[in-house]
Motif scaffolding. Structure first.
Motif, PDB file in Angstrom:
ATOM      1  N   PHE A  58      -3.074  10.279   4.850  1.00  0.00           N
ATOM      2  CA  PHE A  58      -2.772   9.233   5.821  1.00  0.00           C
ATOM      3  C   PHE A  58      -3.491   9.495   7.140  1.00  0.00           C
ATOM      4  O   PHE A  58      -4.027   8.583   7.759  1.00  0.00           O
ATOM      5  CB  PHE A  58      -1.266   9.138   6.069  1.00  0.00           C
ATOM      6  CG  PHE A  58      -0.521   8.446   4.959  1.00  0.00           C
ATOM      7  CD1 PHE A  58      -1.070   8.295   3.698  1.00  0.00           C
ATOM      8  CD2 PHE A  58       0.753   7.946   5.174  1.00  0.00           C
ATOM      9  CE1 PHE A  58      -0.390   7.666   2.678  1.00  0.00           C
ATOM     10  CE2 PHE A  58       1.452   7.310   4.159  1.00  0.00           C
ATOM     11  CZ  PHE A  58       0.878   7.166   2.900  1.00  0.00           C
ATOM     12  N   PHE A 114       2.838  10.365   9.988  1.00  0.00           N
ATOM     13  CA  PHE A 114       4.011   9.822   9.318  1.00  0.00           C
ATOM     14  C   PHE A 114       4.488   8.501   9.909  1.00  0.00           C
ATOM     15  O   PHE A 114       5.560   8.021   9.549  1.00  0.00           O
ATOM     16  CB  PHE A 114       5.152  10.842   9.342  1.00  0.00           C
ATOM     17  CG  PHE A 114       4.841  12.113   8.588  1.00  0.00           C
ATOM     18  CD1 PHE A 114       4.546  12.066   7.242  1.00  0.00           C
ATOM     19  CD2 PHE A 114       4.826  13.335   9.238  1.00  0.00           C
ATOM     20  CE1 PHE A 114       4.252  13.223   6.535  1.00  0.00           C
ATOM     21  CE2 PHE A 114       4.537  14.493   8.545  1.00  0.00           C
ATOM     22  CZ  PHE A 114       4.241  14.448   7.184  1.00  0.00           C
ATOM     23  N   GLY A 124       3.389   5.501   9.303  1.00  0.00           N
ATOM     24  CA  GLY A 124       3.492   4.509   8.241  1.00  0.00           C
ATOM     25  C   GLY A 124       4.682   4.748   7.342  1.00  0.00           C
ATOM     26  O   GLY A 124       5.406   3.808   6.970  1.00  0.00           O
ATOM     27  N   GLU A 125       4.921   5.997   6.970  1.00  0.00           N
ATOM     28  CA  GLU A 125       6.069   6.300   6.117  1.00  0.00           C
ATOM     29  C   GLU A 125       7.376   6.026   6.841  1.00  0.00           C
ATOM     30  O   GLU A 125       8.375   5.643   6.221  1.00  0.00           O
ATOM     31  CB  GLU A 125       5.985   7.749   5.642  1.00  0.00           C
ATOM     32  CG  GLU A 125       4.861   7.954   4.640  1.00  0.00           C
ATOM     33  CD  GLU A 125       4.678   9.395   4.222  1.00  0.00           C
ATOM     34  OE1 GLU A 125       4.643   9.666   3.022  1.00  0.00           O
ATOM     35  OE2 GLU A 125       4.551  10.250   5.128  1.00  0.00           O
ATOM     36  N   LEU A 185       7.921   2.282   6.400  1.00  0.00           N
ATOM     37  CA  LEU A 185       8.417   1.946   5.070  1.00  0.00           C
ATOM     38  C   LEU A 185       9.887   2.330   4.923  1.00  0.00           C
ATOM     39  O   LEU A 185      10.683   1.582   4.338  1.00  0.00           O
ATOM     40  CB  LEU A 185       7.589   2.641   3.988  1.00  0.00           C
ATOM     41  CG  LEU A 185       6.095   2.310   3.912  1.00  0.00           C
ATOM     42  CD1 LEU A 185       5.502   2.833   2.610  1.00  0.00           C
ATOM     43  CD2 LEU A 185       5.841   0.832   4.052  1.00  0.00           C
ATOM     44  N   ALA A 204       0.117   3.120   4.829  1.00  0.00           N
ATOM     45  CA  ALA A 204       1.348   3.302   4.061  1.00  0.00           C
ATOM     46  C   ALA A 204       1.616   2.111   3.146  1.00  0.00           C
ATOM     47  O   ALA A 204       2.026   2.275   1.996  1.00  0.00           O
ATOM     48  CB  ALA A 204       2.525   3.515   5.006  1.00  0.00           C
ATOM     49  N   GLU A 208      -1.135   2.246   0.319  1.00  0.00           N
ATOM     50  CA  GLU A 208      -1.159   3.432  -0.536  1.00  0.00           C
ATOM     51  C   GLU A 208      -0.300   3.267  -1.772  1.00  0.00           C
ATOM     52  O   GLU A 208      -0.596   3.823  -2.832  1.00  0.00           O
ATOM     53  CB  GLU A 208      -0.691   4.650   0.285  1.00  0.00           C
ATOM     54  CG  GLU A 208      -0.966   6.000  -0.363  1.00  0.00           C
ATOM     55  CD  GLU A 208       0.197   6.498  -1.201  1.00  0.00           C
ATOM     56  OE1 GLU A 208      -0.013   7.420  -2.003  1.00  0.00           O
ATOM     57  OE2 GLU A 208       1.312   5.960  -1.041  1.00  0.00           O
ATOM     58  N   GLY A 268       3.547  -1.028  -3.040  1.00  0.00           N
ATOM     59  CA  GLY A 268       3.132  -1.363  -1.690  1.00  0.00           C
ATOM     60  C   GLY A 268       2.951  -2.864  -1.546  1.00  0.00           C
ATOM     61  O   GLY A 268       3.397  -3.643  -2.387  1.00  0.00           O
ATOM     62  N   GLN A 274      11.060   8.841  10.282  1.00  0.00           N
ATOM     63  CA  GLN A 274      10.010   9.863  10.256  1.00  0.00           C
ATOM     64  C   GLN A 274      10.570  11.275  10.308  1.00  0.00           C
ATOM     65  O   GLN A 274       9.895  12.218   9.877  1.00  0.00           O
ATOM     66  CB  GLN A 274       9.059   9.666  11.443  1.00  0.00           C
ATOM     67  CG  GLN A 274       8.175   8.446  11.339  1.00  0.00           C
ATOM     68  CD  GLN A 274       7.243   8.321  12.524  1.00  0.00           C
ATOM     69  OE1 GLN A 274       6.318   9.110  12.681  1.00  0.00           O
ATOM     70  NE2 GLN A 274       7.479   7.330  13.368  1.00  0.00           N
ATOM     71  N   HIS A 296      10.451  13.609   7.293  1.00  0.00           N
ATOM     72  CA  HIS A 296       9.063  13.989   6.998  1.00  0.00           C
ATOM     73  C   HIS A 296       8.582  15.079   7.951  1.00  0.00           C
ATOM     74  O   HIS A 296       7.893  16.018   7.527  1.00  0.00           O
ATOM     75  CB  HIS A 296       8.158  12.764   7.102  1.00  0.00           C
ATOM     76  CG  HIS A 296       8.467  11.689   6.102  1.00  0.00           C
ATOM     77  ND1 HIS A 296       8.121  11.786   4.780  1.00  0.00           N
ATOM     78  CD2 HIS A 296       9.115  10.502   6.238  1.00  0.00           C
ATOM     79  CE1 HIS A 296       8.519  10.699   4.135  1.00  0.00           C
ATOM     80  NE2 HIS A 296       9.122   9.906   4.995  1.00  0.00           N
TER      81      HIS A 296
END
Length: 307
Positions: A87, A110, A112-113, A116, A146, A149, A155, A258, A261
């Protein structure tokens, strides 16, 4: 009470410029205390011109275990690293750095994660959907990575970027298109018609006189909106979308999501596991009082029209 800082305490730094409004030190230190981790995070104001020297020098201290990165430094760290996650490489930016056993520095991203995780937290559909991302900066790129991916199954199916700076959205879209199967394009208009999800990754909404970055009246009846801003929430954009009966959420949850992560990245797996099961204490720490009800009843702000 915050634990004592002693010689064995691990130190995590958060360089930025400025750092007066950063929330991560409060969040990290709350987790350290709650989980009994002998560690502390400290914000440090570092100018862009001094960043390279600062990072290399700071990691000479054996008890400096890692860094979280605040603006404007996220894109500047990539060239200082020995290794970088997917990423971070694609987006050209990182928000965490750690020193591994051989002394090399690794980074990852992180944002993007976190987005999500926030969408899942609020039951906002994005898998197989059409998404319009407003902005093409660091956060917008991370969100696009994210969403792309996961492929068209896990996605988004179609990701469009719009930015007022000529060529900026096209550059991000082309970068993602080279790595992932999802359709990623740049569009000349911020018109939200035809999209299932709109993500505001611009700074519009921070100032009282900012125009709305998108015409909410043009959003589809089933569409949802996520505004990644952390200040001035709920922004006029979020309020306007909710007044239309749309599912609209603020950026705080992106930051909360986040945190597991981050702790996994820094080797605190038990803390990451605990956060995945209960992070309400972090929500209570960073959500403004006016939004406290959204912590206890997140789906109350879910429009019945969202499918």
């Amino acid at each position: 009470m915050f634990p004592s800082i002693v010689g064995s305490t691990s130190v995590y730094l958060l360089p930025g410029d400025p750092v007066t409004n950063v929330r991560l030190p409060r969040m990290f230190n709350a987790v350290f205390e709650r989980c009994g981790i002998d560690a502390v995070m400290v914000p440090v104001q570092v100018a862009k011109r001094d960043l390279a020297v600062f990072v290399k020098a700071a990691f000479l201290a054996k008890n400096v275990r890692g860094m979280a990165i605040a603006p404007p430094h996220k894109p500047l760290l990539v060239d200082l690293l020995d290794g970088c996650g997917l990423f971070g490489r694609v987006a050209g930016s990182v928000n965490v750095v750690r020193r591994i056993a051989n002394g090399e520095l690794e980074g990852d991203l992180f944002d993007g994660e976190g987005l999500l995780g926030a969408l899942d937290h609020y039951n906002i559909p994005f898998r197989g959907k059409r998404v319009l991302i407003l902005g093409a900066g660091v956060s917008a790129a991370a969100i696009g990575v994210a969403l792309a991916e996961g492929g068209t199954v896990n996605g988004a199916e179609h990701i469009a970027f719009h930015d007022i700076v000529a060529g900026k959205a096209a550059g991000v879209a082309a970068q993602l298109d080279a790595f992932f199967d999802a359709t990623t394009v740049a569009v000349d208009s911020s018109d939200p018609a035809g999209y299932d999800l709109v993500v505001n990754a611009t700074a519009l909404g921070l100032k009282p006189d900012d125009p709305l970055p998108v015409d909410v009246a043009r959003m589809e009846p089933h569409a949802a909106l996520f505004d990644i801003l952390l200040r001035n929430q709920p922004t006029p954009l979020v309020r306007a979308a909710r007044e239309r009966g749309l599912h609209a959420q603020a950026g705080f949850e992106m930051l909360v999501q986040q945190m597991p992560h981050y702790f996994e990245f820094f080797g605190h797996r038990d803390a990451a596991h605990a956060l995945r099961h209960d992070a309400d204490f972090l929500r209570e720490l960073i959500y403004p009082p006016a939004m406290a009800d959204e912590i206890r009843h997140p789906l109350r702000y879910h429009s019945a029209s969202v499918a």
